[in-house]
Motif scaffolding. Structure first.
Motif, mmCIF file in Angstrom:
data_model
loop_
_atom_site.group_PDB
_atom_site.id
_atom_site.type_symbol
_atom_site.label_atom_id
_atom_site.label_comp_id
_atom_site.label_asym_id
_atom_site.label_seq_id
_atom_site.Cartn_x
_atom_site.Cartn_y
_atom_site.Cartn_z
ATOM 1 N N GLN A 100 0.784 -1.361 0.060
ATOM 2 C CA GLN A 100 0.279 -0.034 0.024
ATOM 3 C C GLN A 100 0.932 1.136 0.043
ATOM 4 O O GLN A 100 0.469 2.230 -0.567
ATOM 5 N N ILE A 101 1.797 1.175 0.713
ATOM 6 C CA ILE A 101 2.906 2.348 0.719
ATOM 7 C C ILE A 101 3.319 2.807 -0.615
ATOM 8 O O ILE A 101 3.471 3.889 -1.042
ATOM 9 N N VAL A 102 3.776 1.550 -1.200
ATOM 10 C CA VAL A 102 4.684 1.943 -2.670
ATOM 11 C C VAL A 102 3.528 2.523 -3.280
ATOM 12 O O VAL A 102 3.762 3.426 -4.273
ATOM 13 N N ALA A 103 2.263 1.731 -3.535
ATOM 14 C CA ALA A 103 1.081 2.364 -4.360
ATOM 15 C C ALA A 103 0.909 3.983 -4.200
ATOM 16 O O ALA A 103 0.837 4.551 -4.928
ATOM 17 N N LEU A 104 1.081 4.402 -2.819
ATOM 18 C CA LEU A 104 0.519 5.632 -2.415
ATOM 19 C C LEU A 104 1.725 6.520 -2.964
ATOM 20 O O LEU A 104 1.422 7.649 -3.697
ATOM 21 N N VAL A 105 2.991 6.081 -2.618
ATOM 22 C CA VAL A 105 4.174 6.901 -2.963
ATOM 23 C C VAL A 105 3.941 6.975 -4.742
ATOM 24 O O VAL A 105 4.163 7.990 -5.197
ATOM 25 N N ALA A 106 3.494 5.790 -5.502
ATOM 26 C CA ALA A 106 3.546 5.858 -6.731
ATOM 27 C C ALA A 106 2.533 7.145 -6.958
ATOM 28 O O ALA A 106 2.606 7.811 -8.253
ATOM 29 N N VAL A 107 1.323 6.957 -6.337
ATOM 30 C CA VAL A 107 0.104 7.789 -6.968
ATOM 31 C C VAL A 107 0.596 9.108 -6.644
ATOM 32 O O VAL A 107 0.306 10.232 -7.551
ATOM 33 N N VAL A 108 1.276 9.624 -5.648
ATOM 34 C CA VAL A 108 1.659 10.933 -5.342
ATOM 35 C C VAL A 108 2.606 11.397 -6.546
ATOM 36 O O VAL A 108 2.453 12.495 -6.984
ATOM 37 N N VAL A 145 2.146 14.391 -9.015
ATOM 38 C CA VAL A 145 2.851 15.767 -9.133
ATOM 39 C C VAL A 145 3.270 15.723 -10.705
ATOM 40 O O VAL A 145 3.184 16.752 -11.241
ATOM 41 N N VAL A 146 3.989 14.484 -11.297
ATOM 42 C CA VAL A 146 4.253 14.722 -12.724
ATOM 43 C C VAL A 146 2.998 15.205 -13.553
ATOM 44 O O VAL A 146 3.290 16.268 -14.419
ATOM 45 N N LEU A 147 1.603 14.601 -13.173
ATOM 46 C CA LEU A 147 0.738 15.169 -14.087
ATOM 47 C C LEU A 147 0.419 16.612 -14.007
ATOM 48 O O LEU A 147 0.008 17.413 -14.838
ATOM 49 N N TRP A 148 0.700 17.336 -12.462
ATOM 50 C CA TRP A 148 0.472 18.454 -12.465
ATOM 51 C C TRP A 148 1.324 19.226 -13.044
ATOM 52 O O TRP A 148 1.062 20.557 -13.694
ATOM 53 N N ARG A 149 2.482 19.130 -13.190
ATOM 54 C CA ARG A 149 3.664 19.735 -13.827
ATOM 55 C C ARG A 149 3.447 19.800 -15.285
ATOM 56 O O ARG A 149 3.551 20.720 -15.899
ATOM 57 N N LEU A 150 2.700 18.760 -15.887
ATOM 58 C CA LEU A 150 2.515 18.618 -17.426
ATOM 59 C C LEU A 150 1.037 19.443 -17.727
ATOM 60 O O LEU A 150 0.893 19.824 -18.914
ATOM 61 N N VAL A 151 0.341 20.132 -16.808
ATOM 62 C CA VAL A 151 -0.831 20.635 -17.084
ATOM 63 C C VAL A 151 -0.663 21.877 -18.039
ATOM 64 O O VAL A 151 -1.187 21.957 -19.011
ATOM 65 N N PRO A 152 0.339 22.635 -17.727
ATOM 66 C CA PRO A 152 0.352 24.017 -18.588
ATOM 67 C C PRO A 152 1.067 23.530 -19.944
ATOM 68 O O PRO A 152 0.668 24.065 -20.988
ATOM 69 N N LEU A 153 1.624 22.429 -20.087
ATOM 70 C CA LEU A 153 2.161 21.931 -21.288
ATOM 71 C C LEU A 153 1.063 21.565 -22.283
ATOM 72 O O LEU A 153 1.282 21.686 -23.299
ATOM 73 N N ALA A 154 0.304 20.718 -21.537
ATOM 74 C CA ALA A 154 -0.842 20.089 -22.391
ATOM 75 C C ALA A 154 -2.027 21.280 -22.975
ATOM 76 O O ALA A 154 -2.990 20.897 -23.616
ATOM 77 N N ALA A 155 -1.854 22.344 -22.678
ATOM 78 C CA ALA A 155 -2.925 23.420 -22.833
ATOM 79 C C ALA A 155 -2.204 24.652 -23.862
ATOM 80 O O ALA A 155 -1.718 25.560 -23.358
ATOM 81 N N PRO A 156 -2.046 24.212 -25.204
ATOM 82 C CA PRO A 156 -1.287 25.038 -25.876
ATOM 83 C C PRO A 156 -2.442 26.352 -26.413
ATOM 84 O O PRO A 156 -3.509 26.065 -26.341
ATOM 85 N N THR A 157 -1.896 27.553 -26.421
ATOM 86 C CA THR A 157 -2.950 28.845 -26.466
ATOM 87 C C THR A 157 -3.050 28.950 -28.136
ATOM 88 O O THR A 157 -4.235 29.542 -28.320
ATOM 89 N N GLN A 158 -2.480 28.601 -28.986
ATOM 90 C CA GLN A 158 -2.985 28.651 -30.458
ATOM 91 C C GLN A 158 -2.452 27.223 -31.111
ATOM 92 O O GLN A 158 -1.877 26.411 -30.782
#
Lengths: 85, 236, 116, 89
Positions: free
Chosen positions: B3-11, B15-28
């Motif tokens: 469970q601990i490993v799974a929790l760490v993986a989810v966190v 984090v990675v997905l949160w960093r990717l959010v601005p990249l995934a939204a191009p403005t033009q």
């Protein structure tokens, strides 16, 4: 009239919240299926209302698909109990 | 520990997905997307741009997708062969309401599926969605009566014939307009937002709808009649 | 303000109220069968009222919304009926205060298997 | 009431996102596979609404046609052919 529509939105959201409570709590899978049924019936008018809000009638097709198909999951669960799937 | 490993993986993933959010939204729009947005309707005549992209600009990919679906259904049919002579638990027959309802609803559901794939170039949806709805209609009959006999020969014939017609439509484009699955020059584009418009796109979507519908219906039938695992054999 | 918008808004609010009451019912009721009572009848009515109200607000969409309502009216009772029957056969118990179980009596009368 | 309808819609969107999260966690944690199947159905319903909200009716319709009927039933058939809980019958 806008106030009435806002009130309806709040009521629908509250209903969705209550059904999610039953979905999490439900002692057996059938109670959860009832919650799924209620959620589908709430989502359909919400989709139609969204279509009205953005003024795009093609959104109604999605609600229509739900109206036609959503009962299949519940019915399949029922037939599962009869060993019919 | 697990469970601990799974929790760490989810966190970490969060984090990675949160960093990717601005990249995934191009403005033009990129150059290809801008070409689709500006010329898509004029070149293909369909009012649903997604359909034009899926069936025309990326039509070859769609042919590949249909092939992948065919292969997966064929694989499932190979693995889940019917086993005769195995005594399994008899199902309780469905009630009269369910049987009557299934017979009543079968035709409207299939008709609605046909509406979805015929209007693929006008409204959201298209061959895959329509085919899934058609298969759901067949599923309704199977739920009401598990041992209903589906015409497998007909389903196979329909499936092969529609796959063949897809390739044939592509070859027609090659012959008339110079590239495989080309749209302009094969059939008239017609006027915008009418049923008979957008050239060859509705034809291809009808073919895809029939193919997907027959494949999924055959898959459901095969899955329902495959012999069960240990859970069912224990009751012999 | 046009009269159809007024009536439509009132219908939508009324339908949403029924949806809420149905959802409240499936939370508060003691067993599956009572929950289905609230969760299918009240919410179906709420769904239909809301769809018709939206159709009154935008009369051009009335036909399609009525089609949705018709499909809900045809499909939802079938699935609810099948679910109740399947749950009974699967042995989901009635609540403790239940007085009468007519389905069991009918099953015994026809000599069919009765779930424990 | 000085809450306008846009704020309300955003709140409802947040609620639906929460529903997606809850049902996805439910699919993961439940040992009873029937409950997991129902949770998966709810997740697909909520995701379909979100797709529609993000102005992608095509994707929403795909999710509706596949998630509402077919995938639920296929999961149920698979459960019937194997066993009902993860811990063994």
């Amino acid at each position: 009239m806008k106030t009435l529509l806002e009130l309806a939105l709040v009521l629908a959201a509250a209903a969705a919240l209550l059904s999610v409570y039953r979905l999490i709590k439900g002692p057996e899978a059938f109670s959860r299926a009832v919650a799924l049924d209620v959620l589908t019936l709430i989502t359909m008018p919400m989709m139609a209302g969204l279509a009205l809000w953005v003024r795009r009638s093609i959104y109604l097709d999605v609600a229509l698909v739900y109206a036609v198909l959503s009962f299949l999951g519940v019915m399949a669960l029922a037939r599962y109990a009869d060993r019919g799937v | 520990m697990k469970q601990i490993v799974a929790l760490v993986a989810v966190v970490l993933l969060a984090v990675v997905l949160w960093r990717l959010v601005p990249l995934a939204a191009p403005t033009q729009l990129g150059p290809v997307a801008r070409h689709y947005a500006e010329w898509g309707v004029a070149e293909n005549g369909g009012s649903n741009l997604v359909t034009s992209i899926v069936v025309n600009y990326r039509g070859f990919d769609t042919l590949g997708e249909v092939t992948v679906l065919f292969l997966s259904v064929a694989g499932a049919g190979f693995v889940l062969r019917r086993r005769h002579g195995l005594v399994v638990h008899e199902p309780i027959p469905a009630s009269e309401i369910v049987q009557t309802g299934a017979r009543l609803l079968f035709a409207p559901v299939v008709l609605f599926g046909a509406y979805i794939f015929v209007h693929g170039h006008l409204t959201p949806g298209g061959g895959f969605q329509g085919g899934a709805v058609v298969a759901s209609g067949v599923l309704l009959l199977l739920l009401a009566d598990r041992d209903r006999h589906l015409p497998h020969g007909f389903l196979g014939l329909l499936e092969s014939l529609s796959g063949f017609s897809y390739v044939l439509a592509g070859l027609a484009g090659l012959w008339a307009a110079g590239s495989f699955l080309a749209n302009r020059g094969v059939l008239p584009l017609g006027s915008w937002n009418r049923l008979l418009s957008a050239g060859i796109i509705p034809v291809i979507y009808m073919v895809i709808g029939l193919k997907v519908g027959s494949e999924l219906a055959a898959l459901l039938d095969v899955m329902m009649h495959a012999a069960g695992g240990d859970g069912e054999e224990a009751h012999r | 303000m046009a009269v159809n918008v007024v009536i439509g808004s009132v219908l939508v609010a009324l339908g949403a109220a029924f949806l809420f009451l149905g959802a409240l019912g499936i939370v508060r009721m003691p067993d599956l069968y009572n929950r289905m009572q609230a969760g299918t009848k009240a919410t179906t009515l709420g769904n239909l009222l809301t769809l018709v109200g939206l159709g009154l607000i935008e009369p051009a969409w009335m036909l399609k919304l009525l089609l949705i309502a018709l499909f809900v009216l045809m499909t939802n009772p079938i699935s609810s009926h099948a679910l109740a029957r399947g749950a009974y056969r699967a042995g989901v118990p009635l609540t403790e205060g239940s007085v009468r179980d007519e389905y069991r009596e009918a099953l015994e009368e026809h000599g069919e298997e009765v779930p424990s | 009431m000085n809450v306008d309808i846009l704020t309300l819609m955003n709140l409802v969107d947040l609620l639906i996102c929460l529903v997606v999260l809850v049902s996805a966690i439910g699919v993961a944690v439940h040992r009873n596979l029937l409950a997991a199947v129902v949770f998966a159905g709810v997740a697909s319903l909520a995701v379909s609404y979100l797709f529609l909200r993000l102005a992608a009716p095509d994707v929403a319709m795909t999710e509706a046609a596949i998630g509402a009927g077919l995938s639920t039933v296929i999961f149920l058939i698979a459960v019937r052919k194997t066993r009902e809980t993860e811990d063994g019958s």
